[in-house]
Design a protein around this motif. Structure first.
Motif, short mmCIF file in Angstrom:
data_model
loop_
_atom_site.label_atom_id
_atom_site.label_comp_id
_atom_site.label_asym_id
_atom_site.label_seq_id
_atom_site.Cartn_x
_atom_site.Cartn_y
_atom_site.Cartn_z
N GLU A 114 -5.88 -13.73 -5.51
CA GLU A 114 -7.12 -13.00 -5.82
C GLU A 114 -7.12 -11.57 -5.28
OE1 GLU A 114 -10.42 -15.38 -4.64
OE2 GLU A 114 -9.90 -17.04 -5.95
N LYS A 115 -5.97 -11.03 -5.02
CA LYS A 115 -5.87 -9.64 -4.58
C LYS A 115 -4.92 -8.88 -5.49
CE LYS A 115 -6.98 -10.15 0.31
NZ LYS A 115 -6.55 -9.82 1.70
N GLN A 116 -5.05 -7.56 -5.46
CA GLN A 116 -4.17 -6.74 -6.28
C GLN A 116 -2.78 -6.65 -5.64
OE1 GLN A 116 -6.06 -2.91 -6.91
NE2 GLN A 116 -6.96 -3.63 -8.82
N SER B 183 1.75 -14.01 1.06
CA SER B 183 1.75 -13.44 -0.29
C SER B 183 3.00 -13.90 -1.03
CB SER B 183 1.79 -11.91 -0.25
OG SER B 183 0.57 -11.34 0.12
N GLN C 274 1.71 -9.72 -3.49
CA GLN C 274 0.41 -10.03 -4.08
C GLN C 274 -0.09 -11.34 -3.49
OE1 GLN C 274 0.23 -10.22 -8.40
NE2 GLN C 274 -1.96 -9.82 -8.35
#
Length: 117
Positions: free
Chosen positions: A42-44, A91, A39
């Motif tokens: 601000e992303k899934q 991530s 992840q």
């Protein structure tokens, strides 16, 4: 319950490599699927790679050919070799274990991977 402990994250330059490791403990079943999700801010959360106890691997299109997942069943461990890393690979990487019968997920706490440009 299954406990998952990741290690191996860090900072690397574009084009570099890192190897993530994860060891499972607790109520582990031999045929649990293990793998990695990630992840970014601000992303899934997205699947990176999974592997069955028999060694069948599945990869996200974005990492196919660059990442390699492997598993050591006797050690209850799963690994992710990441080569040709790109800034978009930055991530938090989470180790997962998933029950085949109930599809219940267990999650590690995550390890940060940062790729500098």
């Amino acid at each position: 319950q299954v406990q998952l402990m990741e290690s191996g994250g860090g900072l690397v330059q574009t084009g570099g490599s890192l190897r993530l490791s994860c060891v499972a403990s607790g109520d582990i079943l031999t045929n649990d699927i293990m793998g990695w999700y990630r992840q970014a801010p601000e992303k899934q959360r997205e699947m990176v790679a999974t592997i069955t106890s028999g060694g069948t691997a599945n990869y996200a299109d974005s990492v196919e050919g660059r990442f390699t997942i492997s598993r050591h069943n006797l050690k209850n461990a799963v690994y992710l070799q990441m080569d040709s890393l790109q800034p978009e690979d930055t991530s938090i990487y989470y180790c997962i274990s998933r029950r085949r019968d109930t599809a219940r997920y267990f999650w590690g706490q995550g390890t940060q991977v940062t790729v500098s440009s």
